[in-house]
Design a protein around this motif. Structure first.
Motif, PDB file in Angstrom:
ATOM      1  N   THR A  55      40.218 -27.771  29.720  1.00 50.64           N
ATOM      2  CA  THR A  55      39.460 -28.272  30.761  1.00 50.64           C
ATOM      3  C   THR A  55      38.548 -27.532  31.650  1.00 50.64           C
ATOM      4  OG1 THR A  55      41.302 -27.961  32.349  1.00 50.64           O
ATOM      5  CG2 THR A  55      41.291 -30.252  31.518  1.00 50.64           C
ATOM      6  N   TYR A  56      38.574 -26.101  31.160  1.00 51.17           N
ATOM      7  CA  TYR A  56      37.742 -25.274  31.747  1.00 51.17           C
ATOM      8  C   TYR A  56      36.444 -25.505  31.810  1.00 51.17           C
ATOM      9  CZ  TYR A  56      35.336 -20.889  33.314  1.00 51.17           C
ATOM     10  OH  TYR A  56      34.343 -20.252  33.772  1.00 51.17           O
ATOM     11  N   GLN A  57      35.834 -25.711  30.296  1.00 50.29           N
ATOM     12  CA  GLN A  57      34.527 -26.065  29.940  1.00 50.29           C
ATOM     13  C   GLN A  57      35.030 -27.251  28.843  1.00 50.29           C
ATOM     14  OE1 GLN A  57      31.781 -22.138  30.504  1.00 50.29           O
ATOM     15  NE2 GLN A  57      32.912 -22.217  28.627  1.00 50.29           N
ATOM     16  N   ILE A 161      34.355  -7.769  43.149  1.00 50.62           N
ATOM     17  CA  ILE A 161      35.423  -8.380  43.338  1.00 50.62           C
ATOM     18  C   ILE A 161      35.113 -10.015  43.273  1.00 50.62           C
ATOM     19  CG2 ILE A 161      37.700  -9.029  44.453  1.00 50.62           C
ATOM     20  CD1 ILE A 161      37.911  -6.385  43.340  1.00 50.62           C
ATOM     21  N   GLN A 162      35.872 -10.590  42.601  1.00 46.22           N
ATOM     22  CA  GLN A 162      35.745 -12.145  42.585  1.00 46.22           C
ATOM     23  C   GLN A 162      36.903 -12.980  43.234  1.00 46.22           C
ATOM     24  OE1 GLN A 162      36.246 -14.717  38.989  1.00 46.22           O
ATOM     25  NE2 GLN A 162      33.900 -15.174  39.010  1.00 46.22           N
ATOM     26  N   VAL A 163      36.783 -13.743  44.205  1.00 43.31           N
ATOM     27  CA  VAL A 163      37.898 -14.240  44.439  1.00 43.31           C
ATOM     28  C   VAL A 163      37.899 -15.814  44.209  1.00 43.31           C
ATOM     29  CG1 VAL A 163      39.197 -14.977  46.744  1.00 43.31           C
ATOM     30  CG2 VAL A 163      38.095 -12.720  46.719  1.00 43.31           C
ATOM     31  N   LYS A 164      39.120 -16.127  43.528  1.00 46.41           N
ATOM     32  CA  LYS A 164      39.278 -17.384  43.090  1.00 46.41           C
ATOM     33  C   LYS A 164      39.211 -18.539  44.350  1.00 46.41           C
ATOM     34  CE  LYS A 164      38.596 -16.845  38.742  1.00 46.41           C
ATOM     35  NZ  LYS A 164      37.202 -17.495  38.323  1.00 46.41           N
ATOM     36  N   ALA A 165      38.912 -19.607  44.396  1.00 49.05           N
ATOM     37  CA  ALA A 165      39.172 -20.500  45.491  1.00 49.05           C
ATOM     38  C   ALA A 165      39.213 -21.767  45.096  1.00 49.05           C
ATOM     39  CB  ALA A 165      37.849 -20.368  46.592  1.00 49.05           C
ATOM     40  N   VAL A 192      32.862 -15.618  45.440  1.00 51.73           N
ATOM     41  CA  VAL A 192      33.985 -16.408  45.771  1.00 51.73           C
ATOM     42  C   VAL A 192      33.519 -17.587  44.729  1.00 51.73           C
ATOM     43  CG1 VAL A 192      34.783 -18.248  47.367  1.00 51.73           C
ATOM     44  CG2 VAL A 192      34.145 -16.182  48.280  1.00 51.73           C
ATOM     45  N   ASP A 193      34.814 -17.847  43.923  1.00 53.25           N
ATOM     46  CA  ASP A 193      34.461 -18.510  42.777  1.00 53.25           C
ATOM     47  C   ASP A 193      35.441 -19.606  42.746  1.00 53.25           C
ATOM     48  OD1 ASP A 193      34.065 -19.909  40.205  1.00 53.25           O
ATOM     49  OD2 ASP A 193      34.338 -18.210  38.877  1.00 53.25           O
ATOM     50  N   PRO A 194      35.021 -20.930  43.168  1.00 52.09           N
ATOM     51  CA  PRO A 194      35.918 -22.072  43.179  1.00 52.09           C
ATOM     52  C   PRO A 194      36.184 -22.795  41.916  1.00 52.09           C
ATOM     53  CG  PRO A 194      34.467 -22.266  45.042  1.00 52.09           C
ATOM     54  CD  PRO A 194      34.018 -21.152  43.927  1.00 52.09           C
ATOM     55  N   ASN A 195      35.415 -22.483  40.821  1.00 49.23           N
ATOM     56  CA  ASN A 195      35.463 -22.928  39.714  1.00 49.23           C
ATOM     57  C   ASN A 195      35.258 -24.639  39.451  1.00 49.23           C
ATOM     58  OD1 ASN A 195      37.403 -20.284  38.848  1.00 49.23           O
ATOM     59  ND2 ASN A 195      35.941 -21.035  37.588  1.00 49.23           N
ATOM     60  N   ARG A 196      34.486 -25.182  40.300  1.00 52.63           N
ATOM     61  CA  ARG A 196      34.248 -26.336  40.218  1.00 52.63           C
ATOM     62  C   ARG A 196      35.036 -27.258  41.513  1.00 52.63           C
ATOM     63  NH1 ARG A 196      34.267 -29.438  35.714  1.00 52.63           N
ATOM     64  NH2 ARG A 196      36.023 -28.373  35.104  1.00 52.63           N
ATOM     65  N   ILE A 217      28.441 -17.287  46.265  1.00 51.90           N
ATOM     66  CA  ILE A 217      29.272 -18.450  45.840  1.00 51.90           C
ATOM     67  C   ILE A 217      28.864 -18.659  44.651  1.00 51.90           C
ATOM     68  CG2 ILE A 217      30.036 -20.781  46.336  1.00 51.90           C
ATOM     69  CD1 ILE A 217      28.955 -20.358  49.253  1.00 51.90           C
ATOM     70  N   GLU A 218      30.037 -18.761  43.596  1.00 53.51           N
ATOM     71  CA  GLU A 218      29.986 -19.088  42.099  1.00 53.51           C
ATOM     72  C   GLU A 218      30.498 -20.520  41.878  1.00 53.51           C
ATOM     73  OE1 GLU A 218      30.565 -15.901  39.630  1.00 53.51           O
ATOM     74  OE2 GLU A 218      31.628 -17.174  38.139  1.00 53.51           O
ATOM     75  N   GLN A 219      29.676 -21.255  41.154  1.00 56.14           N
ATOM     76  CA  GLN A 219      29.868 -22.589  40.782  1.00 56.14           C
ATOM     77  C   GLN A 219      30.895 -23.164  41.516  1.00 56.14           C
ATOM     78  OE1 GLN A 219      28.741 -23.671  37.456  1.00 56.14           O
ATOM     79  NE2 GLN A 219      29.492 -25.613  38.010  1.00 56.14           N
ATOM     80  N   LEU A 240      25.360 -19.920  39.180  1.00 53.57           N
ATOM     81  CA  LEU A 240      26.114 -20.943  38.108  1.00 53.57           C
ATOM     82  C   LEU A 240      26.728 -20.332  37.312  1.00 53.57           C
ATOM     83  CD1 LEU A 240      23.285 -23.621  38.129  1.00 53.57           C
ATOM     84  CD2 LEU A 240      25.447 -23.575  39.518  1.00 53.57           C
ATOM     85  N   ASP A 241      27.912 -20.861  36.873  1.00 53.74           N
ATOM     86  CA  ASP A 241      28.739 -20.424  35.526  1.00 53.74           C
ATOM     87  C   ASP A 241      28.875 -21.776  34.789  1.00 53.74           C
ATOM     88  OD1 ASP A 241      30.595 -19.442  33.866  1.00 53.74           O
ATOM     89  OD2 ASP A 241      31.950 -18.679  35.339  1.00 53.74           O
ATOM     90  N   GLU A 242      30.055 -22.343  34.923  1.00 56.01           N
ATOM     91  CA  GLU A 242      30.248 -23.388  33.855  1.00 56.01           C
ATOM     92  C   GLU A 242      29.287 -24.332  33.481  1.00 56.01           C
ATOM     93  OE1 GLU A 242      32.051 -22.243  36.320  1.00 56.01           O
ATOM     94  OE2 GLU A 242      34.231 -23.068  36.438  1.00 56.01           O
ATOM     95  N   SER A 243      28.186 -24.790  34.496  1.00 59.62           N
ATOM     96  CA  SER A 243      27.305 -25.614  34.507  1.00 59.62           C
ATOM     97  C   SER A 243      25.971 -25.142  33.472  1.00 59.62           C
ATOM     98  CB  SER A 243      26.604 -26.154  35.594  1.00 59.62           C
ATOM     99  OG  SER A 243      27.324 -26.882  36.425  1.00 59.62           O
ATOM    100  N   MET A 264      27.789 -15.507  33.068  1.00 55.59           N
ATOM    101  CA  MET A 264      27.199 -15.923  31.825  1.00 55.59           C
ATOM    102  C   MET A 264      28.399 -15.655  30.608  1.00 55.59           C
ATOM    103  SD  MET A 264      25.039 -17.688  30.525  1.00 55.59           S
ATOM    104  CE  MET A 264      23.861 -17.926  31.976  1.00 55.59           C
ATOM    105  N   LYS A 265      28.396 -16.685  29.889  1.00 55.95           N
ATOM    106  CA  LYS A 265      29.631 -16.662  28.979  1.00 55.95           C
ATOM    107  C   LYS A 265      29.334 -16.520  27.297  1.00 55.95           C
ATOM    108  CE  LYS A 265      33.606 -17.056  31.588  1.00 55.95           C
ATOM    109  NZ  LYS A 265      32.911 -17.482  33.140  1.00 55.95           N
ATOM    110  N   LEU A 266      29.390 -15.844  26.668  1.00 54.61           N
ATOM    111  CA  LEU A 266      29.130 -15.602  25.204  1.00 54.61           C
ATOM    112  C   LEU A 266      29.304 -17.074  24.622  1.00 54.61           C
ATOM    113  CD1 LEU A 266      28.488 -13.733  22.700  1.00 54.61           C
ATOM    114  CD2 LEU A 266      30.920 -13.443  22.533  1.00 54.61           C
TER     115      LEU A 266
HETATM  116 MG    MG Z   1      32.844 -18.408  37.172  1.00 54.47          MG
END
Ligand code: MG
Ligand code: 0XW
Length: 369
Positions: A55-57, A161-165, A192-196, A217-219, A240-243, A264-266
């Motif tokens: 479900t991440y991507q 440092i990336q903090v998940k939120a 700060v990355d709430p991952n959507r 703020i990331e994605q 932006l990340d997942e989008s 960015m992801k390979l």
């Molecule tokens: Mg991310």
């Protein structure tokens, strides 16, 4: 040199501390697919794809193997050094499924390096450094735990440092982020990355509440469009990340003023061939990016570190690898790719510089010839 055979291996990766948590999903094991591209010269190349759960991507581990089954027969007889032609054949055999194409594409780059006696980073434009800066993603916890974990990683040498939120009350995120910002030195980059996991309103409220803090703020939201609607209403840079699933979206994000940078992801963009274009576009357009992948073992880590080494300083936000969060994925004869003081030294040797210890692996789950 011609591709004679494609072998597919499957591994299970276990999360070291039991589970890896993000706002909308958590995983305790990851399903990893490795491809071995065998040529008529006897040279072999390796690539890998390890989705971060289903479900991440839009990535699915079993789907990767099904996609490889559809594409691999079309690659037999091709010269793996002609990466654009290999990509055309993959696109002709199957629409989309970039995360599966990524594994085959990376294996071709490994083969180019091995056949010319060069490191992948040098074929991608040349290494700017022998060790790449990394960053650490701190999982959600109590305010004190989060601040403490962030500070510990900073002390280890992580420059970012990336903090998940997300996935909890916004007030808890705000409190934790304020505590982290206080605990870190101002020279450490904070994201700060709430991952959507936030709504557009959450993102705007967070940005007002943390207006005095230098952070990115990331994605935060689910879709590209949600970010487009709030980009000029928040007080922080937006990554932006997942989008960012393809090159037109990346261009639109920059030229439309939606994103000031990218996680960015390979495997999301489909391998080193498209990622090279993304890197060059970001540099030309003047926006920074990370070079990461979802998860994976040494093959994935090597591919991202090789590309990361080529990004000019001003645009490089570092490379995240899953090694600190997991039990070793599969055994290799070469030294493992590891963090040293928040940085990751480039592997030695030609190609990706990673040699699997195949006799210790289970037999391939599929072979195409
Ligand atoms: Mg991310
Ligand atoms: C922290 N990461 C780079 C690792 C996981 O793949 C998720 C990701 C992110 O930033 O979303």
């Amino acid at each position: 040199m011609k591709i004679a055979e494609v072998r597919v291996y499957r591994h299970s990766i276990t999360v070291a501390d039991g589970r890896y948590q993000m706002s909308l999903s958590e995983v305790d094991a990851l399903d990893c697919t490795v491809v071995e591209v065998v040529t008529d010269t006897g040279l072999v190349g390796y690539g890998e794809t390890t989705p971060l759960g289903p479900t991440y991507q839009e990535q699915h581990a079993a789907g990767a193997r099904a996609a490889i089954a559809t594409m691999a027969p079309a690659l037999i007889g091709l010269d793996p050094r002609r990466t654009n032609l290999v990509y055309e054949r993959m696109d002709h055999a199957l629409n989309g499924h970039r995360y599966a194409k990524s594994a085959l594409d990376v294996a071709c780059w490994d083969l180019i390096g091995k056949s010319y006696g060069e490191r992948v980073c040098d074929l991608l434009g040349g290494a700017e450094r022998s060790s790449v800066p990394s960053y650490f993603g701190v999982m959600p916890g109590t305010t004190a735990e989060t601040a403490d974990a962030a500070q510990r990683r900073e002390q280890e040498g992580y420059p970012r440092i990336q903090v998940k939120a997300g996935g909890r009350a916004l007030a808890d995120d705000i409190e934790a982020v304020r505590a982290v910002a206080e605990a870190l030195s101002p020279t450490t980059k904070l994201l700060v990355d709430p991952n959507r996991g936030w709504t557009t309103r959450d993102t705007m409220e967070f940005s007002v509440a943390c207006r005095d803090i230098a952070l990115t703020i990331e994605q935060p939201c689910r879709t590209f469009d949600e970010h487009r609607r709030i980009a000029d209403k928040i007080h922080h840079p937006l990554f932006l990340d997942e989008s960012t699933v393809d090159i037109p979206t990346i261009v639109r994000a920059v030229t439309g003023g939606v994103a000031q940078g990218f996680g960015m992801k390979l495997s999301r963009v489909g391998g080193l061939t498209p990622l090279r274009v993304v890197r060059d576009l970001c540099v030309e357009l003047g926006v920074p990016l990370t070079i990461d992948d979802t998860w994976g073992g040494d093959i994935t880590a090597a591919a991202t570190v090789h590309m990361g080494a080529t990004v000019p300083d001003a645009f490089y936000e570092g490379t995240w690898i899953s090694e600190p969060y997991q039990k070793p994925a599969y055994s290799c004869l070469t030294s493992p790719i590891r963090h040293v003081g928040g940085h990751i030294p480039l592997p030695e040797g030609v190609g990706l510089g990673v040699e699997p210890d195949l006799p210790t692996w289970a037999d391939p789950v599929a072979t195409y010839r």
